[in-house]
Design a protein around this motif. Sequence first.
Motif, mmCIF file in Angstrom:
data_model
loop_
_atom_site.group_PDB
_atom_site.id
_atom_site.type_symbol
_atom_site.label_atom_id
_atom_site.label_comp_id
_atom_site.label_asym_id
_atom_site.label_seq_id
_atom_site.Cartn_x
_atom_site.Cartn_y
_atom_site.Cartn_z
ATOM 1 N N LEU A 281 -78.733 -44.358 22.020
ATOM 2 C CA LEU A 281 -77.469 -44.838 21.382
ATOM 3 C C LEU A 281 -76.256 -44.025 21.857
ATOM 4 C CD1 LEU A 281 -78.648 -45.417 18.009
ATOM 5 C CD2 LEU A 281 -78.076 -47.165 19.509
ATOM 6 N N SER A 282 -76.533 -42.619 21.924
ATOM 7 C CA SER A 282 -75.555 -41.691 22.446
ATOM 8 C C SER A 282 -74.941 -41.976 23.768
ATOM 9 C CB SER A 282 -76.075 -40.161 22.062
ATOM 10 O OG SER A 282 -75.083 -39.305 22.494
ATOM 11 N N PHE A 283 -75.937 -42.160 24.388
ATOM 12 C CA PHE A 283 -75.775 -42.027 26.036
ATOM 13 C C PHE A 283 -74.757 -43.509 26.153
ATOM 14 C CE2 PHE A 283 -76.346 -43.715 30.336
ATOM 15 C CZ PHE A 283 -76.225 -42.788 30.928
ATOM 16 N N ALA A 285 -72.533 -44.855 23.976
ATOM 17 C CA ALA A 285 -71.502 -44.536 23.463
ATOM 18 C C ALA A 285 -70.671 -43.602 24.600
ATOM 19 C CB ALA A 285 -71.565 -43.622 22.119
ATOM 20 N N LYS A 286 -71.296 -42.728 25.079
ATOM 21 C CA LYS A 286 -70.661 -41.947 26.344
ATOM 22 C C LYS A 286 -70.017 -42.514 27.508
ATOM 23 C CE LYS A 286 -73.163 -37.763 25.014
ATOM 24 N NZ LYS A 286 -71.768 -36.761 24.574
ATOM 25 N N VAL A 287 -70.865 -43.606 27.931
ATOM 26 C CA VAL A 287 -70.659 -44.402 29.080
ATOM 27 C C VAL A 287 -69.458 -45.304 28.605
ATOM 28 C CG1 VAL A 287 -71.560 -45.994 30.694
ATOM 29 C CG2 VAL A 287 -73.071 -44.156 29.904
ATOM 30 N N ASP A 288 -69.433 -45.946 27.337
ATOM 31 C CA ASP A 288 -68.460 -46.986 27.061
ATOM 32 C C ASP A 288 -68.260 -48.140 28.064
ATOM 33 O OD1 ASP A 288 -66.764 -47.854 25.288
ATOM 34 O OD2 ASP A 288 -64.944 -46.776 26.245
ATOM 35 N N PRO A 289 -69.377 -48.718 28.107
ATOM 36 C CA PRO A 289 -69.291 -49.975 29.012
ATOM 37 C C PRO A 289 -68.836 -51.261 28.438
ATOM 38 C CG PRO A 289 -71.572 -49.722 28.214
ATOM 39 C CD PRO A 289 -70.755 -48.631 27.564
ATOM 40 N N SER A 290 -68.499 -52.276 29.513
ATOM 41 C CA SER A 290 -68.241 -53.489 28.775
ATOM 42 C C SER A 290 -69.361 -54.531 28.616
ATOM 43 C CB SER A 290 -67.008 -54.070 29.517
ATOM 44 O OG SER A 290 -67.474 -54.213 31.057
#
Length: 753
Positions: A281-283, A285-290
């Motif tokens: 989940l954290s990963f 959120a950090k990548v913030d992909p579409s």
Amino acid sequence: MNWRIEKGNGFFLPAIGWHLDARKPVHRSFVSHAHFDHMGAHDTILCSPATAKLMQRRISGKRNWIIHDFGETFELKPGVTACFYPAGHIIGSTMLWLEKEGRSFLYTGDFKLTRGISAEVCQPVKADTLVLESTYGLPRYTFPPEEQVFGEMIQFCRDTLDNGDTPVIFGYSLGKSQAILRSLAEAKLEVMLHPQVLKLTRSCEELGWEFPPYFAFAERQHEGKVIISPPMPKDSEWMQSIRKPKTAMISGWALDPSSTFRYQCDKTFPISDHADYLDLLSFVAKVDPSEVYTVHGFAKEFAATLREQGYQAFALNQENQLGLDLPAEPVVENDLPQTSEPKIESVDDSSYAAFAQLYESLCQTDSIRKKQDLLDSHLAKLSAEDCNACISLLDTPDPAIATDFPPKRVLQSLLLATGTSESEYKQLHQQLRNTQTTAAKLLGQQSITSGKSLRDLQAFLKALAAAPNPIFKQSLLSEQFRKLWPAEGVHLLAYLSHSTSHELSDEIFCQAIAQRFGQNVVEVRAAYLRNGRLLPVLQAAADHRLDSIRICYFQPIAPLQAKLEFSPEAVMEKQGLSLWAEPEHDGMRCQIHKNGEHVDLYDASGDRITHLFPELVETARSIPQHFIADAAVVPWGYESPLPRSELDKRLTLRAEDLFLGEDVEVTLWLFDLLCLNGEDLLDKPLEERRQKLDTFSVTPKIRITPVSPLMGVDQVEEALEQTTSRGNKGLLFKDPQSAYDPLAEAESWLKLR
């Protein structure tokens, strides 16, 4: 520009013409790390420097290498920019970032966001399209802190060594094994490495990684050391070379209740080099992909979780349920009323509550010495009658209780007592992952203590065994659960389900009985060896009449086991130059008891197998002596053994077809005599026991295993070749002066294959 991903041989990106982590050889592939399930013998390989060096030690052959460092931007092909980022999985593990026509792409491969001790720190980076490894994509796979689990593993190693056993820690040769080794840096424990682990650890050292001191595994020098090994079956030749191994597996799947059964080991510890649920989940959120494509493990479930959070997420090449508002795996909340577990300040030593506290303490330690101290201390406070009750509750339950009353009915009785439905139990068990912890949680709603004594519980168990039918038993048991303090109920559930986890050995029981009643432990052990039941031995020790216990007909004892050696020199080092040898039959170990016309056969576990071999029973009746003998049932052809598989065919026949089994001929080979005409022979030297056995008349169906004197390496090697060529498993070497004592530490029987 859309990043289309095809799944097949690893993954394929048509937009750039490259495979990702292909297993089968292809023209060109990105390899995220040097585990076999992510690499192949490709013509051209794109990877990090560390992965390239590790692969070169694992896959032979020449190929074209395209190697780049972390953070180095490069042009993979015209119009395509690429960059490597550390994945945190193992040394050199790499995430591939790409950009084409203003659209970015990130492929994680196997990764771990939480900082580990045997890989570079994972570095997430923004991307439009994310291909995410989601092995542990369910909420229940949330790992405890690594420092805590490594501490528990180190304590396991210390306790195992203190017990005189050898701790063997299983972890994959590359990655986990190096993490295990580094975790032991401050523990001051000597460590030996399996050859494959040794090879890859040295490769990691060449890459600049540092490790605490270690040794290559040596069969004759491994006692007192921790061994790190890739997972191995217990019956493998390598595991057989380890003295008294106690095994533990390092795996994220250790969070599953059945993990010790799955890995066939003594302990499991939940440490992984993959991301857990919270990491995932954290990963994201950090990548913030579409858009996100999940792969591996619980890909479908985690994609559903991401969609709930507003991401456009799909499990690659799996059916995705869109538009549902249900979570992939709901976080379970126990909706039963919450009350604190009652605290017992002081209890009577003979109470069931005090016993339950003892049981809980025994389960919480792996140290044999601590278990021994706990049991000795508790028995010292009890009367002889209460000692009897205590030992019986640590032993196995009366078989009459188990009749028509399997563990599932025991659990149903608990649910009935606590007003819990099966679905509620399953949800809670999924959250807590342990049957005894779940039982304590359910019983914890009750704020009363039972006030029962050990004798009260014994009386209840007798009534339960005498109950006329399963329904009445269930009613009695559920009523009993309602009256118990949680710790008492946890023990009763485990006891009646045959799932106690105190791990008390026969030796601990014998030591405790000897200590409590001031008896010689050797005499207690001898009595237990002859009787095989703890309570008669305890009563005899209390009455100071241990010498009255002798071996009994139709009460099988534990068989003496031989230790596997791997060279004639190792055998001669322990038993001398002049050896007593006999063939090791490739058959079924058994014990035969004959008294008058009554004949019974038992397997190595003590289970009766008389009905399987009626022709052997009939032949045994013609032998004039009354006896108990150690033996082997061997499938037999024309004066030579048949493959063991022939015997297995006979053993798998249905009961109504057993008469057909006689088409598979068998011979019973006797090789030791334990009792003759009522005389107990266990303390007699083997040489004397064999002299008496050799007086028996042989028949085509029942024969006596021959003994051969051997001298020196050449004779041993020649005899081994001859016996195996005749269809035997190998040779057994026995000390002719040894007693028959399965509990003894001395290795009086050795085997060579």
